[in-house]
Design an enzyme around this catalytic site. Sequence first.
Site, PDB file in Angstrom:
ATOM      1  N   SER A 691       0.839  -1.190   0.000  1.00  0.00           N
ATOM      2  CA  SER A 691       0.000   0.000   0.000  1.00  0.00           C
ATOM      3  C   SER A 691       0.881   1.249   0.000  1.00  0.00           C
ATOM      4  O   SER A 691       1.635   1.469  -0.936  1.00  0.00           O
ATOM      5  CB  SER A 691      -0.960  -0.037   1.193  1.00  0.00           C
ATOM      6  OG  SER A 691      -1.970   0.938   1.068  1.00  0.00           O
ATOM      7  N   ASP A 764      -8.918  -4.787  -6.110  1.00  0.00           N
ATOM      8  CA  ASP A 764      -8.567  -3.948  -4.957  1.00  0.00           C
ATOM      9  C   ASP A 764      -9.670  -2.925  -4.716  1.00  0.00           C
ATOM     10  O   ASP A 764      -9.993  -2.116  -5.582  1.00  0.00           O
ATOM     11  CB  ASP A 764      -7.240  -3.245  -5.225  1.00  0.00           C
ATOM     12  CG  ASP A 764      -6.650  -2.603  -3.972  1.00  0.00           C
ATOM     13  OD1 ASP A 764      -7.411  -2.315  -3.034  1.00  0.00           O
ATOM     14  OD2 ASP A 764      -5.426  -2.390  -3.947  1.00  0.00           O
ATOM     15  N   HIS A 798      -7.383  -5.577  -1.474  1.00  0.00           N
ATOM     16  CA  HIS A 798      -6.182  -4.847  -1.052  1.00  0.00           C
ATOM     17  C   HIS A 798      -5.218  -5.735  -0.275  1.00  0.00           C
ATOM     18  O   HIS A 798      -4.006  -5.623  -0.428  1.00  0.00           O
ATOM     19  CB  HIS A 798      -6.594  -3.651  -0.201  1.00  0.00           C
ATOM     20  CG  HIS A 798      -5.492  -2.660  -0.006  1.00  0.00           C
ATOM     21  ND1 HIS A 798      -4.834  -2.052  -1.051  1.00  0.00           N
ATOM     22  CD2 HIS A 798      -4.920  -2.162   1.124  1.00  0.00           C
ATOM     23  CE1 HIS A 798      -3.920  -1.217  -0.588  1.00  0.00           C
ATOM     24  NE2 HIS A 798      -3.946  -1.281   0.737  1.00  0.00           N
TER      25      HIS A 798
END
Length: 874
Positions: A691, A764, A798
């Site tokens: 991330s 995601d 994610h």
Amino acid sequence: MPFPRPGRLLRRARLGSSRVLACALVASLAALSSVAHAEDEYLRAAPEIREVLDAPPPPSVWLSPTHRHALVTRTQRYPSIETLARPMLKLAGVRIDPQTRAHHGERGVVELGVMTLPAGPTRPVALPARAQISGLSWNPAGTRVALTMIGRDAVELWLLEVASAKLRRVGKLALNPTLGGAMQWMPDGESLLVQLVVPGPPPPPPPAPKGPRIEVSDKVGSASSTYEARDLLRTPHEADLFEHYGTSQLAIVDARGRVRKLGKPAVYTSASPSPDGRHLLVERIERPYSFTRAYWRFPAVIEVWDLRGTVVETVVRQPLADQVPVDGVRTGPRDVSWRPTAPSTLLWVEALDGGDTYAKVAAHDRIMMKPVGGAASEWLQTRDRFAGLMWLQDGKHAIVAEADRAKHRQRSTLVAVDRPGEGARTLWDRSWDDRYGDPGDPVFEPTPTGQWLVKVDDGAIYLEGTGASPDGDRPFLDRLELASGKRERLFRSDRDGLESFAAWLDPKAGSFFTTRETPTTPSNLMLRTLGATRSGAKQGEATRDSALEPLTNFTDPTPQLRAIGKRLVTYERADGVPLSFTLYTPPGWKEGTRLPTVVWAYPLDYTDKAHAGQISAAPQEFTSVTGTSPVFLALQGYAVLDEVAMPVVGPTETAYDDFLPQIEANARAAIDKAVALGVTDRDRVGVMGHSHGGLMTANLLAWTDLFRAGVARSGAYNHTMRPFGFQNERRSLYVAPRSYLELSPVLHADRIDEPLLIVHGEIDANPGTVPLQSEKLFEAVRGTGGTTKLVMLPFESHGYVARESVEHVLAETAMWFDRYVKNAGPRKAKPPTKAAKPAAPKADAEKAAPPAKPAACNCEDGARKRRRHRRRRT
């Protein structure tokens, strides 16, 4: 394990810049072949990694409200890729399985037992075959547990009788958890408020579109948050699907399965009973739905009902909240709830700043109070943004929490319920970055009707906290006298383990439950009893002796991990900011043997240097290596610098102006320390992050020569694709263009001359980190001649959860670092090149300054990389 043959997944080999035209043509044709979309089998990780992945997770303990019993559960850790591949609908911010209406890919409890406290036996609960429990809820008396279980075609309601440890299904009810909790106990503890599926087929899709998709925006005063477009409603048919799957029938169900329906079916997002059990607070969504916002911004009606389903009063009609400022709130009543210390009194919050958290106003919020059937009145105004309200058991006091996002500060105030504006006393006014100064959180207890209140004992409350310190976390339990403010430390975890307060058993006897773990033992339930007062207790230490009694004996499911070395390492950045990381070394490592090393980090912003360097690790916690943790690499012969401190220090408004030089300084300091310890081979260091850590990884490869290779996972690499703020950068692209452009690795892909593995989930859902971000970074690095590989994980969001995905990522990561770090050999001599980021621009000149080539900083490494960057462009 051999590196995959050419054509596996997506990759691009580096092209030499001095080739003749014919060779370049051949290389280009080869490149076209290498980037063709390919679907391959999932890779297998090394056997020692698979053994850890196959091990069951340690059990967890869930105490009952009365603390006479506990549930002992074991949760499914890794679902199969077949589970994730089930049909999925993405509707206005929710992802559901249309067959069951459960949240898609949800993992649940697969083993269950009932333990008698404090030291009784644990009785196993027989579960149906292939059972997956998605929700557990104790009734206030602790005699029953309501469970939601994901069946083949529906989410089912089950009841566990604690006395017999027997489980039974309640009728043939199909619950609807699409937009919120599908069940909760009524205050009587004998019946449940549920949301039921309304039978009927979904609306069929139209044979053809009736017209184009059109979005319109009129002139507005400020920017607002953006969302992942693929999860929003896109067509009228999707709006119809949202209404179909979101529609529920409210009902009250007793333990025998008798159902009493309330009101008409609607798109309900929440329903909660009043403390006296005579009313319901109900929120439902109305059309028109938005095609640019998630469902929690849709128009909504909040009402009070009686238990026959009749509307008693309408609290508020909320319009579409499509212009909420970044980090702001919607205007009008929000956070409507019941006051837990009154029979049926409503509370809500209203913004006094137009919803703009950063507006300069005397008060940002006000708290309103209204008895059902009575008039609303202002109870209290808050200087900063309202952040929470905790009610005390004495019924006379409450603690109001506020937050100043710009200054990273939070304040908690003790107020008198009947006179909130008189004699209010600030309990804490502190920076939330200051972990060492965290006073802890109040200890709560439930009422007989299920309301949770701050426990009060002879005019004092209890506080439990993580106890961050320079030695790592040492959790504590304190007693705070409300009248005098005097604080007594009753318990503090010792240095041999990590022990945290769980709940009181008998405050008068000084006995309470804790959970305790050590580096070699997983978390177990304990009973600790306070003893005599200690004489001469040091500051911060417990003032009372105590005895410890183990209640569970959960064993280590992965003893092979104990051979991995682990220690907390502290050091300083060049400018004096204290930093730390947790060092993991391979089994059998001998001191002085230099190792290939991997750095794992995640940047965080701070407003104060003193807080930026505080230790956030817990060296005495149980070492559990799960998912795609970088610590797995220690089993492959690497030193792992885990949780490397990566602070970005500066004013909140302009912190990202200094992002690049600060992450370089952080990374350099960590490597220097690991080298000084005799652990790391400076010529064999890789970096990886997820991330925001993925963005960090790509930028470190672009702007420095500290690393031989990197792995960037699920990051955002082109900030022009999200121009109204990213992470904690709240300025827009149009106000701070330099910050957006310099921190976008896609725009500097020609500088990434170290091998970069890019990993991303194909679906995601995290705002900003859309899969296109990784695809474009791959194309940019490939197109400028860099060495890169792109791995897109099917059906993953994610974070990666499927067993096959997790193992594949671990295998890819190990192969990548084996090839480009462990076996890379000494660095080849090369001209100095990479230019690091320039000194931070002044905020008042930000908008006027045109985008320019980054100027060199005063670091030698940056100057070398910049010169090589220019040569490559030529």
